[in-house]
Write a protein that holds these residues in place. Sequence first.
Motif, PDB file in Angstrom:
ATOM      1  N   HIS A   4     -15.366 -16.868   6.935  1.00  0.00           N
ATOM      2  CA  HIS A   4     -14.904 -16.452   5.602  1.00  0.00           C
ATOM      3  C   HIS A   4     -14.882 -17.667   4.681  1.00  0.00           C
ATOM      4  CE1 HIS A   4     -12.270 -15.036   2.409  1.00  0.00           C
ATOM      5  NE2 HIS A   4     -12.652 -13.815   2.776  1.00  0.00           N
ATOM      6  N   GLU A  36     -12.785 -18.722   2.671  1.00  0.00           N
ATOM      7  CA  GLU A  36     -11.518 -19.478   2.674  1.00  0.00           C
ATOM      8  C   GLU A  36     -11.469 -20.428   3.872  1.00  0.00           C
ATOM      9  OE1 GLU A  36      -8.999 -16.034   2.275  1.00  0.00           O
ATOM     10  OE2 GLU A  36      -9.806 -15.763   0.254  1.00  0.00           O
ATOM     11  N   GLY A  66     -15.920  -8.964  -2.456  1.00  0.00           N
ATOM     12  CA  GLY A  66     -15.567  -9.713  -3.669  1.00  0.00           C
ATOM     13  C   GLY A  66     -15.055  -8.757  -4.715  1.00  0.00           C
ATOM     14  N   GLY A 100     -10.407  -7.526   0.459  1.00  0.00           N
ATOM     15  CA  GLY A 100      -9.166  -8.286   0.525  1.00  0.00           C
ATOM     16  C   GLY A 100      -8.045  -7.532  -0.164  1.00  0.00           C
TER      17      GLY A 100
HETATM   18  C1  PEP Z   1     -12.218 -11.158   0.975  1.00  0.00           C
HETATM   19  O1  PEP Z   1     -11.218 -11.845   1.164  1.00  0.00           O
HETATM   20  O2  PEP Z   1     -13.076 -11.101   1.844  1.00  0.00           O
HETATM   21  C2  PEP Z   1     -12.323 -10.433  -0.281  1.00  0.00           C
HETATM   22  C3  PEP Z   1     -13.437  -9.841  -0.579  1.00  0.00           C
HETATM   23  O3  PEP Z   1     -11.199 -10.426  -1.074  1.00  0.00           O
HETATM   24  P1  PEP Z   1     -11.005  -9.554  -2.423  1.00  0.00           P
HETATM   25  O4  PEP Z   1     -11.424  -8.144  -2.088  1.00  0.00           O
HETATM   26  O5  PEP Z   1      -9.554  -9.675  -2.738  1.00  0.00           O
HETATM   27  O6  PEP Z   1     -11.894 -10.169  -3.461  1.00  0.00           O
END
Ligand code: PEP
Length: 252
Positions: free
Chosen positions: A96, A98, A213, A235
């Motif tokens: 990921h 992060e 995303g 997310g």
């Molecule tokens: C993620 O963390 O993989 C993600 C896509 O987060 P979000 O949906 O909050 O953008």
Amino acid sequence: MASRTPIIAGNWKMNNTIKETKELLTALIPLVKDAKCEVAVCAPYTSIAAAAGLIAGTKIKLGAENVHWADKGAFTGEISADMLKELGVEYVIVGHSERRQYFGETDATVNKRAKAALSRGLKPIICVGELLGERESGATDDVVIRQTKGAFDGIAADELKNIVIAYEPVWAIGTGKTATADDADATIAVIRGVVGELYGKDAADAMRIQYGGSMNAKNVAELMAKPNIDGGLIGGASLKAEDFAKLIAGVN
Ligand code: PEP
């Protein structure tokens, strides 16, 4: 063209205590019982056992958010594939953004984690995606090609059925900015092309590639209408049962 079952996976990140996990899943289970796609929740380690008990026998599959490549040993703070398997985990997020941004994850460590997961019968969700600066400088394709090739290094063709790729433009994660459906589809086509180059066209056609995303109930239908997009890694919108269920209902 192979038909691919879409998969929507929630990435809870560092959210949901055991108590919150129970509340969320108790609300979510009845809301997604007729989901037309595969559904998974990737929980923090401390909530995995509770989640496993709650979702047993339901539509929802269990995932984790990371896995170490070693079988066991002196790796303080890490978790092995066997440990996850023992808890009933099926999917595990690998690489990921992060992890790449804050924890030193590289293409090489993503590859090692993916291989360790596969060797123990876990299904890695391998994340790739460009930073904002990389997109602005026109490097998106180069970045996802490099990341995809790196992640698949040494992975045998017969393992591909157990792999999901998530294309997540880093600038779209948690920001409320979504890639346009056309842009997401085009980049996913590039990633699919890499799989084709490495393993052949049939393998590329069969590979499930999610978009991630800021995907939500409002934009899911437009994204899912694109030929290359096979679901989402979610997310923020996976943290409330109603939001996640509405998003899942938008997948046809
Ligand atoms: C993620 O963390 O993989 C993600 C896509 O987060 P979000 O949906 O909050 O953008």
